[in-house]
Write a protein that holds these residues in place. Structure first.
Motif, PDB file in Angstrom:
ATOM      1  N   ILE A 227       0.846  -1.201   0.000  1.00 55.61           N
ATOM      2  CA  ILE A 227       0.000   0.000   0.000  1.00 55.61           C
ATOM      3  C   ILE A 227       0.879   1.248   0.000  1.00 55.61           C
ATOM      4  O   ILE A 227       0.640   2.197  -0.757  1.00 55.61           O
ATOM      5  N   LEU A 228       1.917   1.234   0.843  1.00 59.85           N
ATOM      6  CA  LEU A 228       2.811   2.387   0.929  1.00 59.85           C
ATOM      7  C   LEU A 228       3.558   2.605  -0.382  1.00 59.85           C
ATOM      8  O   LEU A 228       3.727   3.751  -0.832  1.00 59.85           O
ATOM      9  N   LYS A 229       4.004   1.525  -1.023  1.00 61.85           N
ATOM     10  CA  LYS A 229       4.718   1.653  -2.298  1.00 61.85           C
ATOM     11  C   LYS A 229       3.816   2.285  -3.366  1.00 61.85           C
ATOM     12  O   LYS A 229       4.267   3.139  -4.151  1.00 61.85           O
ATOM     13  N   ILE A 230       2.569   1.851  -3.408  1.00 61.49           N
ATOM     14  CA  ILE A 230       1.638   2.423  -4.383  1.00 61.49           C
ATOM     15  C   ILE A 230       1.444   3.908  -4.102  1.00 61.49           C
ATOM     16  O   ILE A 230       1.472   4.742  -5.019  1.00 61.49           O
ATOM     17  N   TYR A 231       1.280   4.242  -2.834  1.00 64.33           N
ATOM     18  CA  TYR A 231       1.109   5.648  -2.461  1.00 64.33           C
ATOM     19  C   TYR A 231       2.315   6.489  -2.891  1.00 64.33           C
ATOM     20  O   TYR A 231       2.154   7.559  -3.489  1.00 64.33           O
ATOM     21  N   LEU A 232       3.504   5.998  -2.608  1.00 59.60           N
ATOM     22  CA  LEU A 232       4.714   6.750  -2.942  1.00 59.60           C
ATOM     23  C   LEU A 232       4.879   6.923  -4.448  1.00 59.60           C
ATOM     24  O   LEU A 232       5.440   7.922  -4.908  1.00 59.60           O
ATOM     25  N   SER A 233       4.354   5.978  -5.217  1.00 62.98           N
ATOM     26  CA  SER A 233       4.499   6.053  -6.667  1.00 62.98           C
ATOM     27  C   SER A 233       3.522   7.034  -7.312  1.00 62.98           C
ATOM     28  O   SER A 233       3.714   7.426  -8.465  1.00 62.98           O
ATOM     29  N   ILE A 234       2.505   7.445  -6.571  1.00 56.85           N
ATOM     30  CA  ILE A 234       1.489   8.328  -7.165  1.00 56.85           C
ATOM     31  C   ILE A 234       1.340   9.665  -6.447  1.00 56.85           C
ATOM     32  O   ILE A 234       0.693  10.572  -6.971  1.00 56.85           O
TER      33      ILE A 234
END
Length: 284
Positions: free
Chosen positions: A18-25
């Motif tokens: 979830i955190l990785k997706i957030y950081l990517s967007i």
């Protein structure tokens, strides 16, 4: 946080994803999603799809999501998903406009079966009948809900969309499909309500935001007896797409609506549909 087994995924690994997706967007502008590198945003959306479709019990999903207390994270992911959906719908709307067989193209849309079943749920749940008028908040560039409702059930539809370009595109698609006599698209948002027309149901899209503000306005503006339906995500990790579930509304707002029924999704549908009736007169 305890470890749970979800096809080899622990709660910690899910939280990390979830955190990785957030950081990517998190630094993307709206136009980066709508008009930018399609492979980049497509890959992020695919990762998000893989995440929210993990087979996980609702209680375990809620524990994971409650354990990561950053509302901005959830809002950013929900906004990304909504914009990516608009991107896909815009591309498909233009494909329909370019086609000599627009209905065949529409029915080939991968989400068409989902909408057929979802519309059937709303038609029956609201006890609608032919020639009733429905309003759809957040109708977007491809107002599939209204198209299916009016084509299959003989209803009249009014779409409310706040982006002028999407309004114009959706009007062209409606005309291309021969539905201009049944569907009207107007520019605006929830503050347009109530309309002068008699309306049997007001529908709130699953990705319409901000839901709390929308419901608060409807509680203030709608006359008593108005039927409202709202599509929400409440199964598994799909809750990540919308943390503003209706049970979180303040008591004074929630009391303005009497929930009549709640229909949970059956494949291929992913949305729960909540039906409610406005309980008191509009407030000035």
């Amino acid at each position: 946080m305890g470890v749970c087994s979800i096809r080899g995924h622990s709660a910690e690994s899910i939280t990390d994803e979830i955190l990785k997706i957030y950081l990517s967007i998190k630094d993307l502008e709206d136009e980066d999603i709508l008009q930018g590198n399609s492979n980049y945003v497509k890959n992020i959306n695919q990762k998000l799809d893989e995440l929210i479709t993990l087979p996980i019990e609702d209680e375990a999903a809620e524990a994971i999501l409650n354990g990561y207390r950053f509302n901005q994270l959830f809002d950013t992911i929900a906004a990304f998903r909504a914009l990516y959906t608009i991107k896909i719908e815009t591309e498909y709307a233009n494909t329909i406009l370019a086609s000599n067989d627009p209905w065949q193209v529409l029915q080939n849309f991968s989400f068409y079966p989902n909408y057929c079943q979802l519309v059937q749920t709303e038609y029956q749940g609201a006890e609608l009948k032919a020639n009733d008028t429905v309003v759809f908040l957040g109708s977007g560039p491809l107002p599939l809900t209204l198209m299916v409702m009016c084509h299959q059930h003989g209803l009249k539809g009014i779409g409310i969309e706040q982006d002028e370009q999407r309004v114009e595109l959706s009007r062209k698609v409606v005309d291309k499909l021969g539905l201009s006599n049944s569907i009207k698209i107007i520019h605006g948002n929830h503050y347009k309500l109530p309309l002068s027309e008699r309306v049997e149901l007001i529908m709130i899209a699953g990705q319409a935001q901000p839901k709390k503000e929308i419901i608060e306005q409807l509680a203030k503006a709608l006359p008593a007896g108005t039927k409202v339906s709202c599509r929400i995500y409440e199964k598994g990790l799909r809750r990540l797409l919308d943390r503003s579930i209706l049970v979180d509304l303040p008591a004074n707002i929630a009391d303005e609506f009497n929930e009549s029924c709640r229909i949970h999704p059956q494949p291929p549908v992913n949305n729960t549909v909540v039906f409610a009736v406005k309980s008191s007169a509009a407030r000035s």
